[in-house]
Enzyme design. Structure first.
Site, PDB file in Angstrom:
ATOM      1  CD  GLU A 146      18.638  -5.484 -36.060  1.00 43.93           C
ATOM      2  OE1 GLU A 146      19.526  -5.629 -35.899  1.00 43.93           O
ATOM      3  OE2 GLU A 146      17.725  -5.668 -35.755  1.00 43.93           O
TER       4      GLU A 146
ATOM      5  CE1 TYR B  83      24.646  -0.825 -35.831  1.00 41.39           C
ATOM      6  CE2 TYR B  83      25.701  -0.796 -33.646  1.00 41.39           C
ATOM      7  CZ  TYR B  83      25.718  -0.412 -35.399  1.00 41.39           C
ATOM      8  OH  TYR B  83      27.120   0.117 -36.188  1.00 41.39           O
TER       9      TYR B  83
ATOM     10  CG  HIS C 156      20.078 -14.608 -26.149  1.00 42.58           C
ATOM     11  ND1 HIS C 156      20.023 -13.776 -26.293  1.00 42.58           N
ATOM     12  CD2 HIS C 156      20.600 -15.925 -26.772  1.00 42.58           C
ATOM     13  CE1 HIS C 156      18.655 -14.411 -26.837  1.00 42.58           C
ATOM     14  NE2 HIS C 156      19.075 -15.511 -27.301  1.00 42.58           N
TER      15      HIS C 156
ATOM     16  CE1 TYR D 224      11.975 -16.829 -31.179  1.00 37.67           C
ATOM     17  CE2 TYR D 224      13.022 -16.662 -29.608  1.00 37.67           C
ATOM     18  CZ  TYR D 224      12.312 -16.807 -31.012  1.00 37.67           C
ATOM     19  OH  TYR D 224      13.826 -16.806 -31.456  1.00 37.67           O
TER      20      TYR D 224
ATOM     21  CD  GLN E 145      20.964 -19.668 -26.701  1.00 34.76           C
ATOM     22  OE1 GLN E 145      22.266 -18.995 -26.454  1.00 34.76           O
ATOM     23  NE2 GLN E 145      20.204 -19.968 -26.625  1.00 34.76           N
TER      24      GLN E 145
END
Ligand code: HEC
Length: 470
Positions: free
Chosen positions: A338, A348, A245, A359, A175
């Protein structure tokens, strides 16, 4: 003997010709038994949608959708009734049937029809390699990042064949890579351009050097990156060998503070640890200094750049044009995407509270809410794979002023959220199935620009009939 030879020849021949042409036999039987009553005996649809029209409303991961179902829409979960092999066989049968029926990805439409506008869709830029973000320098010049590490320039709507030279080295694996690009609010005076990217420590003793999100700024002159300054360098002992991430979105508020996101880097528990940079939204000044009113400056254990914590992987940040507050969009686990309003010092909740599951179907946490942890403004179950967000500002789509444009990767969507008093009161999908959407924003011309991952394309959306002022 002759018979045996013939049999061998025949079986070899049959085996050699089966695979690509004839749908998976086991998959077909299972499909008939478990799926056909809803999806049709020829997969053409019935009570449930066609599985051979190339349209995947719930994303391309069929195995996941079959295993866990789409409860809200009446698609049962088959993870308990069927084995992994059986689900894979059905999935292969669907692919092969779609292939033999000639189903292809539907073309990108020329026109979109929404509640408020009929929209003209133009391919504005094509031929990009995994574009990640777009930023408008002014009315003639636009910058686009490619995750592989190139910063591209579009001038008067034409993509320059040469990337900007001398941009910082990135580690473009999984990523990571070159992620966001942002323009200084005073760019006309100071010329600064900001980049967020995955930075790896040079360490020849390791085959997989640790990496982290880094923020730098520089100026572009004659196609080159000059005056390079690293304005956020995470403590090097917090770098991780994971490759996912990274967060990496950058925005400025009206007082000139710079916010950026860092995802949990696959270490979810660290999102709650204020001595770690991952799983946080950070706030710094554009030169890298730390605003004196940051929430944790008095805490000796905490990193002083942290503005809020308990985030999973926020890849969207936008400043509300009226309230001036920062809104974030974050990838949750399965069923836990979200939208949050990011406030000073707040927690949060990731991974202590979440609306999603792992998953593999197991629980991340049994809590959806806990005292002291902020609830999202909105969550998506199932997840749409929410990415960039932007509040629409401009004249072309006057009725959409201050609505939130939302991009989705897996669901291949652009959504439009109407918000009143910090509540989402309506959602509309305005673009669907054109490709994975990485970024969406409005240009200085009021058009909406949509960045598609692959093939790397930027679409330009304009209303067919402009607002008439009423
Ligand atoms: C009881 C009816 C029912 C059965 C049985 C059923 N489905 Fe579904 N399926 C649905 C519905 C309803 C949806 C979602 C429809 C919507 O939102 O429009 C869906 C959605 C899907 C999707 C996602 C489609 C997309 O556009 O992304 C896949 C894939 C799928 N089903 C595969 C299967 C398979 C494979 C089986 C058999 C193992 C199966 N379904 C059995 C009702 C069913």
């Amino acid at each position: 003997m002759r018979l045996l030879v013939l049999t061998i020849i025949l079986t070899t021949f049959v085996q050699a010709t089966i695979p690509a042409e004839v749908p998976d036999a086991k998959g077909e039987e299972l499909y008939r038994e478990f799926c056909s009553k809803c999806h049709g005996s020829n997969l053409e649809g019935g009570n449930a949608p066609s599985l051979v029209d190339g349209i995947w409303m719930y994303g391309l991961d069929k195995i996941r959708n079959i295993t866990f179902g789409i409860a809200q829409q009446g698609m049962p979960a088959f993870g308990d009734a069927l084995s992994k092999d059986q689900i894979e066989a059905i999935s292969r049968f669907i692919d092969e049937s779609a292939h033999s029926l000639g189903a292809a990805r539907p073309p990108i439409p020329d026109t979109l029809y929404t509640y408020d506008y009929d929209i003209l869709v133009q391919k504005w830029v094509e031929g990009l390699e995994i574009p990640w973000a777009i930023a408008f320098v002014d009315s003639t010049t636009t910058l686009i990042t490619e995750r592989t590490g190139r910063l591209r320039i579009v001038q008067y709507g034409v993509l320059s064949p040469k990337a900007v030279e001398n941009t910082p080295a990135v580690i473009a694996q999984s990523q990571g890579g070159l992620m966001d690009v942002a323009i200084d609010p005073d760019h006309g005076q100071n010329g600064w351009v900001y980049l967020a990217y995955s930075h790896a420590l040079v360490d020849t003793s390791q085959t997989r050097p640790p990496a982290m999100t880094r923020i730098a700024r520089g100026r572009i002159r004659e196609g080159k990156w000059h005056d390079h300054e690293v304005i956020y360098d995470a403590p090097h002992d917090t770098y991780q060998s994971t490759r996912h991430h990274y967060g990496s979105r950058i925005v400025f508020d009206s007082s000139g503070n710079l916010y950026f996101s860092v995802g949990d880097r696959g270490r979810s528990g660290e999102a709650q640890d204020l001595s770690k940079p991952n799983g946080k939204i950070h706030r710094i000044l554009p030169d890298g200094n730390i605003p004196t009113d940051n929430p944790f400056t008095a805490d000796v254990e905490a990193l002083t750049t942290i503005f809020s914590y308990g985030h999973r992987n926020p890849q969207g940040l936008a400043v509300h044009p009226v309230t001036g507050e920062v809104w974030s969009a974050e990838h949750g686990p399965m069923g836990g995407d979200e939208i949050n309003i990011v406030r000073r010092g707040d927690n949060y909740g990731w991974p202590k509270i979440t609306y999603g599951r792992n998953y593999n179907g197991t629980l991340v946490s049994q809590h959806e809410r806990l005292p002291g942890m902020v609830q999202p403004v909105l969550f998506w179950r199932p997840s749409i794979a929410v990415c960039a967000v932007e509040f629409y500002q401009g004249r072309s789509f006057g009725k959409w002023e201050n609505r939130l444009l939302v991009s989705a990767l897996a669901y291949e969507e652009v959504r439009l959220l109407a918000i009143e008093n910090n509540r989402v009161i309506h959602q509309e999908v305005i673009l669907k199935n054109a490709g994975r959407v990485r970024d969406v924003t409005n240009g200085p011309d009021g058009a909406i620009y949509v960045v598609l991952n692959s093939p790397g394309t930027v679409l330009r959306l304009t209303p067919i009939v402009e607002d008439d002022g009423f």
